[in-house]
Design a protein around this motif. Sequence first.
Motif, PDB file in Angstrom:
ATOM      1  N   ALA A   1     135.080  35.718  50.867  1.00  0.00           N
ATOM      2  CA  ALA A   1     134.716  36.855  50.168  1.00  0.00           C
ATOM      3  C   ALA A   1     135.469  38.069  51.093  1.00  0.00           C
ATOM      4  N   ARG A   2     135.331  38.080  52.226  1.00  0.00           N
ATOM      5  CA  ARG A   2     136.072  38.979  53.010  1.00  0.00           C
ATOM      6  C   ARG A   2     137.605  39.408  52.512  1.00  0.00           C
ATOM      7  N   HIS A   3     138.028  37.888  52.572  1.00  0.00           N
ATOM      8  CA  HIS A   3     139.633  38.099  52.042  1.00  0.00           C
ATOM      9  C   HIS A   3     139.831  38.732  50.549  1.00  0.00           C
ATOM     10  N   LEU A   4     138.580  38.580  49.682  1.00  0.00           N
ATOM     11  CA  LEU A   4     138.856  39.350  48.375  1.00  0.00           C
ATOM     12  C   LEU A   4     138.532  40.803  48.665  1.00  0.00           C
ATOM     13  N   LYS A   5     137.858  41.231  49.729  1.00  0.00           N
ATOM     14  CA  LYS A   5     137.576  42.576  49.771  1.00  0.00           C
ATOM     15  C   LYS A   5     138.952  43.365  50.257  1.00  0.00           C
ATOM     16  N   THR A   6     139.497  42.714  51.270  1.00  0.00           N
ATOM     17  CA  THR A   6     140.996  43.144  51.545  1.00  0.00           C
ATOM     18  C   THR A   6     141.979  42.949  50.774  1.00  0.00           C
TER      19      THR A   6
ATOM     20  N   ARG B   1     125.898  28.597  43.278  1.00  0.00           N
ATOM     21  CA  ARG B   1     124.840  29.359  43.261  1.00  0.00           C
ATOM     22  C   ARG B   1     124.728  30.740  44.292  1.00  0.00           C
ATOM     23  N   ARG B   2     125.664  30.745  45.375  1.00  0.00           N
ATOM     24  CA  ARG B   2     126.008  31.677  46.149  1.00  0.00           C
ATOM     25  C   ARG B   2     127.015  32.562  45.551  1.00  0.00           C
ATOM     26  N   GLY B   3     127.230  32.540  44.281  1.00  0.00           N
ATOM     27  CA  GLY B   3     128.369  33.535  43.715  1.00  0.00           C
ATOM     28  C   GLY B   3     129.901  33.077  43.493  1.00  0.00           C
ATOM     29  N   SER B   4     130.173  31.636  44.073  1.00  0.00           N
ATOM     30  CA  SER B   4     131.400  31.296  43.814  1.00  0.00           C
ATOM     31  C   SER B   4     131.612  30.907  42.143  1.00  0.00           C
TER      32      SER B   4
END
Length: 177
Positions: free
Chosen positions: A73-78, A22-25
Motif C-alpha cells: 500500500a505504501r508503494h502504491l502511494k508513492t 478482506r483487508r482490501g487487496s
Amino acid sequence: MMWDIASLFRSHSGNLQRFLQRRGSTHDVACDLTQEAFLRLITSQKKDVSSTPLQNHKAYLYRIAANLQIDYARHLKTMPLTAYDKLLNETLADHAPLADDILIFNQAMRIVDQALAEIPDAVRQIYFLRLDGLTFAEISAQLEIPLQTAYSQWGRVMMHLQYRLQSTHLSPKGRKP
C-alpha cells in the motif's frame, strides 16, 4: 526446528489470501502477497537457525502477510499509477498493425497471388478447397482423384509458395533481421 512448508502452505494459503482480500487487496495481489509471505517465512527460517523456534507459525505468517500488504500500500502511494499499468496499457496501446507490417503483408499477398497464378488450375483448386476446410478425403471425392494425389498436390503447392516467399525474404525462415 524446520517447518514443513508444503503442509503449512496447503493448510493456510487459502485463508491467508482471504485475510488479505478482506483487508482490501485484489485477488491477484492477495495471491502474490501470500506467496511472498511464504517465501519470507522460508528465508527467515534459514537465517534464524540459532534463535529459538517460533511456537505459533500461523500468527507469524499472518504478521508477515499483513506487513507485506502495508508495504504494498505504501508503494502504491508513492507510485500511484503502477496499480493501473495493465489497464493503461490496454487502454492506451494501439493494437493496430504497424505500417511496415501492413506493407510486408500486402507484398506477401501479391507474391502468393502471383505464385498461385503459376500453378495449374486443377492443383490450385485443391489448394482453395483445402483452405475452405475440406479434408483430403473430401477433396479427392469431390474432384474424383486419388487421395494420395490430393495430398501430394497440396504439398507441391505449399512448397512452391514457400519457395516464392523465401526467395523474396518474406517468409519467417527467409526474413532478414
